[in-house]
Design an enzyme around this catalytic site. Structure first.
Site, PDB file in Angstrom:
ATOM      1  N   PRO A 121       0.835  -1.208   0.000  1.00 47.46           N
ATOM      2  CA  PRO A 121       0.000   0.000   0.000  1.00 47.46           C
ATOM      3  C   PRO A 121       0.866   1.252   0.000  1.00 47.46           C
ATOM      4  O   PRO A 121       1.877   1.326   0.711  1.00 47.46           O
ATOM      5  CB  PRO A 121      -0.797  -0.123   1.302  1.00 47.46           C
ATOM      6  CG  PRO A 121      -0.869  -1.592   1.549  1.00 47.46           C
ATOM      7  CD  PRO A 121       0.429  -2.156   1.046  1.00 47.46           C
ATOM      8  N   CYS A 122       0.462   2.239  -0.801  1.00 47.93           N
ATOM      9  CA  CYS A 122       1.373   3.357  -1.076  1.00 47.93           C
ATOM     10  C   CYS A 122       1.098   4.607  -0.238  1.00 47.93           C
ATOM     11  O   CYS A 122       1.824   5.579  -0.349  1.00 47.93           O
ATOM     12  CB  CYS A 122       1.288   3.730  -2.557  1.00 47.93           C
ATOM     13  SG  CYS A 122      -0.355   4.308  -3.071  1.00 47.93           S
ATOM     14  N   GLN A 123       0.068   4.606   0.594  1.00 49.80           N
ATOM     15  CA  GLN A 123      -0.274   5.834   1.309  1.00 49.80           C
ATOM     16  C   GLN A 123       0.899   6.362   2.138  1.00 49.80           C
ATOM     17  O   GLN A 123       1.083   7.569   2.290  1.00 49.80           O
ATOM     18  CB  GLN A 123      -1.480   5.605   2.220  1.00 49.80           C
ATOM     19  CG  GLN A 123      -2.781   5.356   1.478  1.00 49.80           C
ATOM     20  CD  GLN A 123      -3.004   3.876   1.220  1.00 49.80           C
ATOM     21  OE1 GLN A 123      -2.064   3.096   1.168  1.00 49.80           O
ATOM     22  NE2 GLN A 123      -4.254   3.483   1.049  1.00 49.80           N
ATOM     23  N   TYR A 125       3.968   6.372   1.472  1.00 47.16           N
ATOM     24  CA  TYR A 125       5.007   6.997   0.675  1.00 47.16           C
ATOM     25  C   TYR A 125       4.484   8.174  -0.157  1.00 47.16           C
ATOM     26  O   TYR A 125       5.269   8.961  -0.677  1.00 47.16           O
ATOM     27  CB  TYR A 125       5.636   5.982  -0.294  1.00 47.16           C
ATOM     28  CG  TYR A 125       6.225   4.772   0.389  1.00 47.16           C
ATOM     29  CD1 TYR A 125       7.055   4.901   1.499  1.00 47.16           C
ATOM     30  CD2 TYR A 125       5.951   3.490  -0.077  1.00 47.16           C
ATOM     31  CE1 TYR A 125       7.589   3.790   2.125  1.00 47.16           C
ATOM     32  CE2 TYR A 125       6.486   2.368   0.538  1.00 47.16           C
ATOM     33  CZ  TYR A 125       7.308   2.523   1.644  1.00 47.16           C
ATOM     34  OH  TYR A 125       7.839   1.417   2.256  1.00 47.16           O
ATOM     35  N   SER A 126       3.170   8.284  -0.302  1.00 43.98           N
ATOM     36  CA  SER A 126       2.611   9.291  -1.205  1.00 43.98           C
ATOM     37  C   SER A 126       2.782  10.685  -0.630  1.00 43.98           C
ATOM     38  O   SER A 126       2.708  10.910   0.578  1.00 43.98           O
ATOM     39  CB  SER A 126       1.124   9.019  -1.463  1.00 43.98           C
ATOM     40  OG  SER A 126       0.340   9.376  -0.342  1.00 43.98           O
TER      41      SER A 126
END
Length: 419
Positions: A121-123, A125-126
């Protein structure tokens, strides 16, 4: 050539694996924490299984609501349904996940795993996620899911891996996370190449910038293509995805409907419209009267002046947000006269303000199927909820989090040649 085998980690709704399936890879297991996404993965696995066995009429019977989801799944071998592993990847769950994957490998007499794909899940790093977080996501445990990914590399020793994530990974922790990934993957025996890609260059009608990390065992040196400079010959304007769909009002639509026009070159080349004579999940969410008035202003401003709506330009009576300095473009038209739309993200599950349909007469945000088309999913790709009843919110969330299958297939074709 026998099919190459892969494991899909953090699989989501299966956009990445769909591209690899289309390229001829064989899925051994999908691991995903979200229950609804696992239902979607099972349904799509049913599609590929029934297609291989010349029984697509059964799958189409499900899409057209002639049979239930339970009846569809009854046609699948038990090992196929069990290959969708609904668990979160963690120290607590890994041994159980390993057992389930090992069962698939042994039961199917798989000699080796050629590839591991997936992106945590990228949250964490976003850039947007960090901006909205009180601590800049520094305390988010998802920052370290790459460590779990590396554990699966160590156990299954694939020839290569494909790790997808957001551009923000480059700057997260001032570059610390990416540097630690490099060191950890090297320790596990893998060299990597980091590619910054834009889905638009792969034929997807969307500006979607992502990082693709390609890893390979240190015992061979593949000639990695320059994905950063890739340019597809599949391109069009965004209006290609709207022309053959029935017009909808806000809050209307059908789970099963018919096309109103023939296919076009883009829909055919991109493998979005796949030959069926009906469409599914062309359903639009309802809107308040106030939102619809704002939508009209936004569409009129774009269609007549080619200008984006700034929230501060709205009449005072239509302004309800106190924040007037950031996210002032929160109402945005999916401009059909451009070659790419804005990025489709999971927030579309909460509201459609950032994805307004360009037809002022329809005066709504885009439907589930339109969002899926922007992401390049085939029209026969069905997004499930936990229950069999229509779940528009779950579908939007899965679509927003997905990797575009068209981009994934092009990458998969290149990886296949390397292996």
């Amino acid at each position: 050539m026998s099919k190459l085998n892969y494991i899909d980690l953090f699989a989501g709704a299966g956009g990445l694996s769909e591209g690899f399936n289309q390229a001829g890879f064989n899925a051994i297991a999908h691991v995903e924490i979200d229950n609804a996404a696992c239902k979607t993965l099972t349904t799509r696995s049913a599609y590929h299984f029934l297609k291989e066995n010349n029984q697509l009429d059964i799958y189409n019977s499900y899409l057209s609501k002639a049979i239930t989801r339970e009846e569809l799944y009854s046609y699948l071998p038990i090992e196929l349904t069990e290959s969708i592993i609904n668990l979160g990847i963690s120290n607590e769950n890994n041994n159980e996940i390993y057992k389930k994957i090992d069962f698939q490998i042994n039961n199917r007499n798989i000699q080796e795993i050629d590839l591991i794909i997936g992106g945590p899940p990228c949250q964490a790093y976003s850039l947007v996620g960090r901006a909205r977080s009180e601590h800049g996501m520094k305390r988010d445990p998802r920052n370290f899911l790459y460590v779990q990914y590396a554990a699966y590399l160590e156990k299954y020793k694939p020839k290569m891996f494909v790790f997808e994530n957001v551009i923000g990974l480059l700057s997260a922790g001032s570059g610390m996370y990416l540097e630690n990934m490099k060191k950890l993957f090297k320790k596990k025996g893998y060299s990597i190449e980091i590619c910054r890609v834009n889905a638009e260059n792969f034929g997807v009608l969307q500006m979607r910038k992502r990082l693709i990390i390609i890893g390979w065992k240190d015992d061979f040196i593949p000639n990695i293509p320059n994905f950063e400079k890739y340019q597809s010959n599949i391109n069009s304007f965004v209006n290609s995805i709207f022309k053959d769909l029935p017009k909808l009002e806000a809050g209307s639509g059908k789970d099963v409907d018919i096309y109103v026009n023939n296919s076009n070159e883009y829909l055919t080349k991109s493998n979005i419209r796949v030959g069926d004579d009906f469409i599914t999940q062309h359903i639009a969410r309802p809107h308040t009267l106030q939102d619809k008035k704002i939508y009209e202003i936004a569409v009129d401003r774009w269609n007549n002046k080619m200008e984006r709506l700034n929230y501060n330009h709205l009449p005072d009576k239509l302004k309800t947000h106190k924040n007037r300095t950031s996210f002032t473009d929160r109402f945005k038209v999916v401009a059909d006269n451009l070659q790419s739309s804005q990025t489709v993200v999971a927030h579309i599950a909460k509201d459609g303000h950032y994805y307004i349909h360009p037809d002022i007469e329809q005066n709504r945000s885009i439907s589930v199927r339109e969002a899926a088309r922007i992401q390049s999913f085939p029209d026969n790709y069905y997004f499930e909820g936990v229950k069999e009843s229509i779940n528009r919110t779950a579908a939007f969330k899965q679509i927003g989090n997905a990797v575009p299958p068209l981009m994934a297939k092009i990458i998969a074709d290149q990886i296949k040649g390397l292996i």
